[in-house]
Enzyme design. Structure first.
Site, PDB file in Angstrom:
ATOM      1  N   HIS A 515       0.841  -1.199   0.000  1.00  0.00           N
ATOM      2  CA  HIS A 515       0.000   0.000   0.000  1.00  0.00           C
ATOM      3  C   HIS A 515       0.874   1.246   0.000  1.00  0.00           C
ATOM      4  CE1 HIS A 515      -3.586  -2.409   1.877  1.00  0.00           C
ATOM      5  NE2 HIS A 515      -3.444  -2.619   0.579  1.00  0.00           N
ATOM      6  N   ASN A 560      -7.167  -0.352   3.184  1.00  0.00           N
ATOM      7  CA  ASN A 560      -6.829  -0.670   1.798  1.00  0.00           C
ATOM      8  C   ASN A 560      -7.231   0.531   0.930  1.00  0.00           C
ATOM      9  OD1 ASN A 560      -8.370  -2.696   3.451  1.00  0.00           O
ATOM     10  ND2 ASN A 560      -7.055  -4.056   2.314  1.00  0.00           N
TER      11      ASN A 560
HETATM   12  C1  G3F Z   1      -2.769  -5.778   0.676  1.00  0.00           C
HETATM   13  O1  G3F Z   1      -2.479  -5.209  -0.546  1.00  0.00           O
HETATM   14  C2  G3F Z   1      -4.222  -6.075   0.841  1.00  0.00           C
HETATM   15  O2  G3F Z   1      -5.004  -4.933   0.678  1.00  0.00           O
HETATM   16  C3  G3F Z   1      -4.422  -6.689   2.173  1.00  0.00           C
HETATM   17  F1  G3F Z   1      -5.742  -6.945   2.347  1.00  0.00           F
HETATM   18  C4  G3F Z   1      -3.557  -7.905   2.270  1.00  0.00           C
HETATM   19  O3  G3F Z   1      -3.739  -8.578   3.467  1.00  0.00           O
HETATM   20  C5  G3F Z   1      -2.131  -7.498   2.063  1.00  0.00           C
HETATM   21  O4  G3F Z   1      -2.011  -6.915   0.825  1.00  0.00           O
HETATM   22  C6  G3F Z   1      -1.153  -8.599   2.097  1.00  0.00           C
HETATM   23  O5  G3F Z   1       0.118  -8.141   1.703  1.00  0.00           O
END
Ligand code: G3F
Length: 590
Positions: A515, A560
């Site tokens: 993220h 997210n």
């Molecule tokens: C993220 O990009 C997701 O949004 C999460 F929900 C997820 O648990 C995580 O990756 C895992 O790296």
């Protein structure tokens, strides 16, 4: 800017009879798709370039929809996730192989290291985002994402678009409602899951005031009572754009021409030297990476072309978006030039992430009476068929739990209490995955100028673009909150179950949340010395250059980000459509 006589326009100009497109978009993920959908539906011609291939059944579909992964989510980890993610920056320590046979080739200067595929001799060990990765391919990360689409928390995560608070609330309501409807977010698709209800009720009882609820997910159950869901992705944003090109919109306007070029790298933008008020992009250079299909006699199979458009959007992910702009000479490189986008890839953020897995405690009451009819029927059917050999009264195809405790100002972290594929934390064959639950807690970080990415012009990534180097140290303010976050996660975990060996509470390698934020952050104007673009995603100082994706988010966030990035893309697409309609792109205004 190359001389006009040297210009090779992409064959698509000829094929489509369009000498100049309305909009060029780099990146085919959910945000590029949002831009494209809005603009094409408004009647504008859009050309999109995607560096990766089209490798799903329909363009941009979620790969988890295949029956193989519906039946066993853990297979998704090895078969898809690990292959789909390319780590961005690998420091020296990870390139040393002391057990390599001594006779293998070594550099004559042993201090030299490998520099291919993200191995980066400029990358520090202490300030890397070691797990930060990118996905190349139609649909981008949405082909394997979690589909979690929560709203950002007002007053902390949610960016302020209007200083008038009522106006800001109204704007966000509209944007979030539109984004949810386009991506198809729901909080009810796991209502008929026994495990989901067990986890939900246990946590609602333990934390009655924390708003425990179903995790908002972009998905829908295939049919009432079906064990399978259709996970949504960029394909839901494109809708019928590929199959129904002549569709009319509500105003009776026919869709604009839309073409997606795959295996096509967006290399760099060229300024239009004749532009008067503000910098203006005149051309984009793209490289057809499999160009030998078009010009087979060439010894170099890669072919460069130019594309002309009235507006240019870069929505290629939080790494590649600033990378393309850096390669255009606009910023984020270590030279002493004055850059047109001085804040490019500064103030970056990534979420500190805590994780553990537990085996449920509360399964005893599952077959006791007093449950809803669907539940009792499912348990009875399971027991009738397998009661003699299966010690668990949970149907084999009971959907997984999908629960969240939303972030709050008192507890600024996002939580996912669920079961999903991940690049670690696979349930070992020893344990029945029906009683395993993952806890993932995502903290926040604020953007500071020192946390940044530098693009190394002397070192290229696997696709020939400048190699990104991270200079990232978690900021103190929210770093302290991660202690409370970990404490909270262990508290929640202990209410639910017992830790799974090897998945005890731990912080994950920085970047694993995937993220990355702030690389092309938006601002209100008085903060131009800390931001890249305005809240129409229009780059400061430019008339027709727009950015998109999680990199645009300027705030600390634990949730997210895709839903919020879609919201910001709506505003930008609206601005582009308005400028196209007026026939004029004016410089970015505060
Ligand atoms: C993220 O990009 C997701 O949004 C999460 F929900 C997820 O648990 C995580 O990756 C895992 O790296």
């Amino acid at each position: 800017m190359p001389g006009q006589k040297d210009l090779k326009f992409h064959p698509i100009h000829v094929e489509s009879n369009i000498p100049e497109f309305d909009v060029f978009i780099a990146g085919s993920g959910p945000i590029g798709a949002t831009y494209a959908r809005c603009l094409v539906d408004a009647g504008y011609n859009v050309l999109m370039a995607e560096i990766g291939d089209q490798d799903t059944r329909i363009p941009g579909e979620h790969k988890k929809n295949e029956i193989e992964y519906q039946k066993d989510i853990d297979r998704f980890v090895n078969r898809i996730l690990q292959g789909a993610l390319s780590v961005v920056s690998i420091p020296r320590s990870q390139t040393i192989v002391p057990t390599l046979g001594p006779a293998a080739w070594t550099a004559s200067d042993p201090s030299q290291m490998w520099i291919t595929n993200g191995r980066n001799s400029f990358q520090g060990e202490h300030n890397n985002l070691g797990a930060e990765a990118v996905t190349r391919g139609v649909g981008g990360m949405s082909t394997h994402w979690t589909c979690a689409t929560p709203e950002f928390l007002k007053g902390l995560e949610r960016p302020v678009i209007f200083t008038d608070s009522a106006k800001d609330d109204a704007e966000w309501r509209l944007l979030y409602d539109s984004a949810r409807s386009l991506i198809g977010t729901s909080e009810t698709q796991f209502d008929h899951s026994i495990r989901h209800n067990v986890v939900l009720e246990a946590l609602q009882k333990a934390y009655p005031t924390r708003g425990v609820k179903a995790l908002p997910l972009a998905c829908h159950r295939l049919a009432k009572g079906s064990p399978y869901v259709q996970w949504h992705a960029a394909d839901d944003v494109y809708g019928d754009m590929f199959t129904n090109p002549d569709k009319l919109n509500k105003q009776g306007v026919k869709r604009g021409y839309f073409k997606l070029l795959t295996n096509t790298r967006c290399t760099r933008f060229d300024l239009d030297p004749s532009a008067r008020d503000g910098h203006s992009i005149g051309l984009v250079e793209v490289r057809d990476l499999l160009g030998a299909r078009i010009v087979p006699e060439r010894s170099n199979p890669e072919v460069d072309f130019y594309i002309k458009a009235k507006a240019y959007v870069v929505a290629a992910g939080a790494v590649a978006t600033p990378q393309i702009l850096a390669n255009s000479g606009f910023g984020a490189t270590n030279d002493r030039k004055v850059h047109l986008i001085p804040q490019l890839a500064t103030h970056i953020t990534e979420q500190p992430m805590a994780f553990c897995q537990i085996a449920l405690l509360q399964v005893d009451g599952i077959d006791e009476p007093g449950k809803p009819a669907w539940w009792e029927e499912a348990v009875a059917a399971h027991k009738e068929q397998f009661g003699k050999i299966d010690p668990l009264p949970i149907p084999f195809q009971d959907p997984e739990p999908q629960v969240t405790i939303p972030a709050s100002l008192e507890r600024p972290w996002h939580t996912q209490i669920h079961r999903d594929a991940f690049s670690y934390g696979e349930v070992g064959p020893a344990l029945d995955s029906r009683i395993v639950v993952d806890l993932r807690f995502f903290g926040m970080q604020e953007g500071v100028p020192e946390n940044k990415m530098i693009f190394e012009m002397s070192l290229k990534d696997a696709y020939g673009m400048p190699q990104p180097t991270f200079e990232y140290i978690p900021t103190r303010k929210y770093a302290d909150e991660t202690q409370r976050m970990m404490n909270d996660m262990t508290d929640v975990a202990n209410k639910l179950g017992a830790y799974l060996p090897k998945s005890e509470p731990q912080f994950m390698t920085p970047g694993l949340a995937l993220h990355l934020g702030g690389t092309t952050r938006l601002g209100l104007g008085q903060d131009k010395d800390e931001t890249v673009a305005n809240f129409n995603s229009q780059v400061w100082g430019f008339t027709n250059l727009f950015v998109g994706g999680n990199g645009t988010i300027p705030t600390p966030f634990g949730a997210n980000p895709t839903l919020t990035s879609m919201c910001l893309a709506f505003r930008a697409a609206h601005k582009i459509a308005e400028s196209l309609k007026n026939g004029k792109f004016l410089p970015a205004k505060a």
